[in-house]
Motif scaffolding. Structure first.
Motif, mmCIF file in Angstrom:
data_model
loop_
_atom_site.group_PDB
_atom_site.id
_atom_site.type_symbol
_atom_site.label_atom_id
_atom_site.label_comp_id
_atom_site.label_asym_id
_atom_site.label_seq_id
_atom_site.Cartn_x
_atom_site.Cartn_y
_atom_site.Cartn_z
ATOM 1 N N PRO A 197 77.300 -25.517 56.550
ATOM 2 C CA PRO A 197 76.348 -25.672 57.657
ATOM 3 C C PRO A 197 75.769 -27.082 57.691
ATOM 4 N N VAL A 198 75.658 -27.643 58.881
ATOM 5 C CA VAL A 198 75.143 -29.003 58.986
ATOM 6 C C VAL A 198 73.705 -29.082 58.483
ATOM 7 N N GLU A 199 72.949 -27.970 58.583
ATOM 8 C CA GLU A 199 71.579 -27.962 58.059
ATOM 9 C C GLU A 199 71.564 -28.161 56.553
ATOM 10 N N ALA A 200 72.636 -27.770 55.879
ATOM 11 C CA ALA A 200 72.741 -28.010 54.441
ATOM 12 C C ALA A 200 73.170 -29.447 54.166
ATOM 13 N N GLN A 201 74.044 -29.968 55.003
ATOM 14 C CA GLN A 201 74.520 -31.336 54.787
ATOM 15 C C GLN A 201 73.422 -32.373 54.999
ATOM 16 N N THR A 202 72.509 -32.111 55.938
ATOM 17 C CA THR A 202 71.434 -33.077 56.152
ATOM 18 C C THR A 202 70.502 -33.140 54.947
ATOM 19 N N CYS A 203 70.360 -32.028 54.232
ATOM 20 C CA CYS A 203 69.624 -32.066 52.963
ATOM 21 C C CYS A 203 70.501 -32.687 51.877
#
Length: 415
Positions: free
Chosen positions: A198-204
């Motif tokens: 998930p991109v929300e994980a990649q931004t972290c």
């Protein structure tokens, strides 16, 4: 005194300041990952600063809920934080000759990234600007605009130009309706595997990861390409193959490595955690959904899921007592960290005492054991969940540290 069960560690070079702690279940009662909630797109994007960054304050009237919860992170300040050099007195020996032996404190929230990097005793007049990576969106924008040569500029010169701690641009660029990986070196390291996370994980993960500074260009880099190579053993092999070291231990001569804060690798790399396999993102556990007078949105106050009933209530479908489980995982991991740290110190002291009497081959083998054992230990200790993000991986890496030490003590003739 044990390590805090909610460390907020750093995601940047040379210091520590992340804002995540324990992984539990996502808040979505259906068991599916929570979709990110955003407000309506602004009619007009506010004016950017000289680096091309729209500062957080410029969004406050357009996204009042997100802004208010973002500002709530200021409550997690540097005051009263744990001193890891006191919590782990063995670090004076383990990190001898390296900056972390001068100062290593529990990190504050994203709101204090610039303050933390400016006050740490680990920087000096030789420090380069690469240490500002992930401390401010302005540095990210500067690198993306001017190229990797920015990393090699003097630290103090570049830091003096920065004013904004981690904020909206880091995860959204200048469009809060989008989630974006702005750290290009991490996007490169993900490669085609970006489609699997998930991109929300990649931004972290773009800041919560293991990295090093390229010896030639000084650019911030990741020691892998793709998810399969994101585990401690593969990363160690990468560093060994390129002959990389962070410093040479002054007492033993061993070429040492300093792990950073491999949250992303621990959760999503290689075998992956159970939560990652189910498709959950960091936001599912650390950014609770909010519904109030400002509408429906994701909270930008980044906290442990155990501190937010809106999240922990959703864990009950899989966990009868998530808080108790997490405490148990953390105690087991932290107890082992302390025990193994004592053994690493004992091994280091013994190697230092025997160094001059060992032949070249035996000395090189003993030094490599020190390098490997400490890296496996450090990889677990500096990861910001005390084992809760992936307790199986944490124990596996501690097992490897112990195996290295057992071999080392036998090599040195120590029972």
């Amino acid at each position: 005194m044990r390590k805090s069960t909610m460390r907020i560690a750093a995601t940047a070079v040379g210091t520590v300041a992340l804002v995540a702690a324990l992984a539990a279940c996502a808040p979505a009662g259906s068991g599916n990952p929570q979709e990110p909630v955003t407000g309506a797109a602004p009619v007009e994007t506010p004016e950017a600063d000289e680096f091309g960054v729209v500062l957080a304050d410029s969004w406050k009237d357009i996204y009042p809920g997100q802004y208010a919860t973002y500002k709530a992170n200021e409550a997690n300040s540097p005051e009263g934080k744990m001193n890891y050099l006191e919590e782990y007195p063995e670090l004076a020996t383990m990190y001898a000759g390296y900056g972390f032996a001068k100062g290593y404190d529990e990190a504050a929230s994203h709101s204090y990234t610039l303050r933390s990097i400016s006050e740490t005793p680990r920087v000096n007049d030789k420090t380069l600007a690469n240490c500002i990576t992930c401390k401010t969106p302005q540095f990210t924008a500067m690198v993306n605009s001017e190229g990797d040569e920015v990393y090699a500029r003097p630290f103090a010169e570049v830091l003096a130009q920065m004013s904004e701690p981690i904020s909206c641009y880091n995860c959204h660029e200048n469009d809060p309706t989008q989630v974006v990986v702005t750290q290009r070196h991490f996007a490169h390291a993900m490669g085609s595997d970006a489609e699997q996370v998930p991109v929300e994980a990649q931004t972290c993960g773009q800041c919560h990861n293991e990295y090093y500074f390229d010896p030639d260009t000084k650019a911030t880099s990741n020691p892998y390409e793709g998810l399969a190579a994101m585990d401690a053993e593969a990363i160690l092999a990468y560093y060994d193959e390129m002959g990389f070291k962070d410093w040479e231990h002054p007492e033993t001569g061993a070429p040492m490595l300093k792990a950073q804060h491999p949250e992303f690798e621990t959760i999503y790399g290689a075998e992956q955690s159970s939560m990652a396999k189910q498709g959950y993102s960091c936001a599912d556990c650390h950014m609770a959904p909010v519904s109030d007078e400002n509408g429906e949105y994701s909270s930008h106050e980044l906290v442990s899921p155990l501190e937010n009933p809106a999240i922990t209530e959703q864990c009950g479908s899989c966990h009868k007592d998530i808080a108790g489980e997490v405490r148990g995982w953390q105690k087991e991991v932290t107890d082992r960290e302390h025990a193994i740290a004592a053994d690493i110190k004992r091994y280091t002291d013994e190697l230092a005492a025997q160094k001059d009497s060992l032949d070249a081959d035996k000395l090189a083998q003993a030094q490599q054991i020190q390098r490997h054992a400490q890296f496996y230990w450090d990889y677990v200790m500096v990861e910001n969940s005390e084992g809760a993000h992936n307790y199986k991986a944490a124990h596996a890496n501690l097992d490897k540290a112990e195996a290295q030490l057992e071999e080392g003590f036998a090599l040195l003739g120590i029972a």
